[in-house]
Scaffold this motif. Sequence first.
Motif, PDB file in Angstrom:
ATOM      1  N   ILE A  32       0.868  -1.180   0.000  1.00  0.00           N
ATOM      2  CA  ILE A  32       0.000   0.000   0.000  1.00  0.00           C
ATOM      3  C   ILE A  32       0.902   1.226   0.000  1.00  0.00           C
ATOM      4  N   ASP A  33       1.076   1.842  -1.159  1.00  0.00           N
ATOM      5  CA  ASP A  33       1.998   2.967  -1.332  1.00  0.00           C
ATOM      6  C   ASP A  33       1.569   3.737  -2.572  1.00  0.00           C
TER       7      ASP A  33
ATOM      8  N   HIS B   8      -2.844   1.919  -3.898  1.00  0.00           N
ATOM      9  CA  HIS B   8      -2.168   3.204  -3.859  1.00  0.00           C
ATOM     10  C   HIS B   8      -2.824   4.219  -2.931  1.00  0.00           C
ATOM     11  N   ASN B   9      -3.829   3.794  -2.166  1.00  0.00           N
ATOM     12  CA  ASN B   9      -4.436   4.697  -1.189  1.00  0.00           C
ATOM     13  C   ASN B   9      -5.165   3.861  -0.131  1.00  0.00           C
TER      14      ASN B   9
ATOM     15  N   LEU C  77      -7.305  -0.707   2.527  1.00  0.00           N
ATOM     16  CA  LEU C  77      -7.911  -1.230   3.751  1.00  0.00           C
ATOM     17  C   LEU C  77      -8.753  -2.480   3.511  1.00  0.00           C
ATOM     18  N   PRO C  78      -9.670  -2.490   2.514  1.00  0.00           N
ATOM     19  CA  PRO C  78     -10.449  -3.719   2.309  1.00  0.00           C
ATOM     20  C   PRO C  78      -9.575  -4.926   1.983  1.00  0.00           C
TER      21      PRO C  78
ATOM     22  N   MET D 246       2.443   7.778   4.701  1.00  0.00           N
ATOM     23  CA  MET D 246       1.693   8.882   4.104  1.00  0.00           C
ATOM     24  C   MET D 246       1.000   8.412   2.831  1.00  0.00           C
ATOM     25  N   LEU D 247      -0.323   8.502   2.842  1.00  0.00           N
ATOM     26  CA  LEU D 247      -1.126   8.120   1.683  1.00  0.00           C
ATOM     27  C   LEU D 247      -2.002   9.293   1.281  1.00  0.00           C
TER      28      LEU D 247
END
Length: 237
Positions: free
Chosen positions: A15-16, A40-41, A46-47, A62-63
Amino acid sequence: MSIPTPLTTRRILLIDDDVDLALMLREYLEPSHLELTLAHNCAQGLPLALQDSYHLILLDLMLPDGNGLDLLRRLRQTSRRPVIMFTAHGGETDRVLGLELGADDYLAKPFSPRELKARMCAVLRRFEEKPEEPAAALNVGALSLDAATGRARLGAQEVLLTGAEQRILEILMRAPGQVVAREQISLYALGRAADRYDRSIDTHISSLRKKLRLDHAGDAPAIRNLRGLGYVLAGAA
């Protein structure tokens, strides 16, 4: 989810929001049986993180639509899935917060793909290890730990621990009243030696104290720091 064999592909969630970095890491890691799914966000990540289908999560602090720490906090409500966090500029506050919320390790950007791969393999190896024989429950005062499942209890209350926290607690509970060196704890819990300025173990132990209320929970033992020597799990008063 079953434990993969050494040659089985590990499924990794990254996740980046740095698309170039994500694609470069995918190209570098996949020949080593590390298959990356990219998000990417927070909305995408999260899911996916809440699914029980990944062996490891790589999470940027940081997203664009939120904070990686908030995502980690949500994940730790229900999951012990190992997490390595990326932090910009190596800020100590960010690292400490990430470890306190349950990250298993961290890397400061920029980092080398080779170092990331080494950290990933260490975390995966710890998480996937199984004892040769079923481990008996460890008990010190009101504190108990099932080393095979990672479940800890303080009296009648069950406490959710991260993989690193569980292994730190285990090594201390196997030698109650004895000093265990920080270096020994780091090798067992993190799979790597701790350098002079690495405060990861201290932060994990601080989180353990808060979760288990070891220092003021009736007949529970206490984790003591002996400066320059290491940590000891002292017996209940």
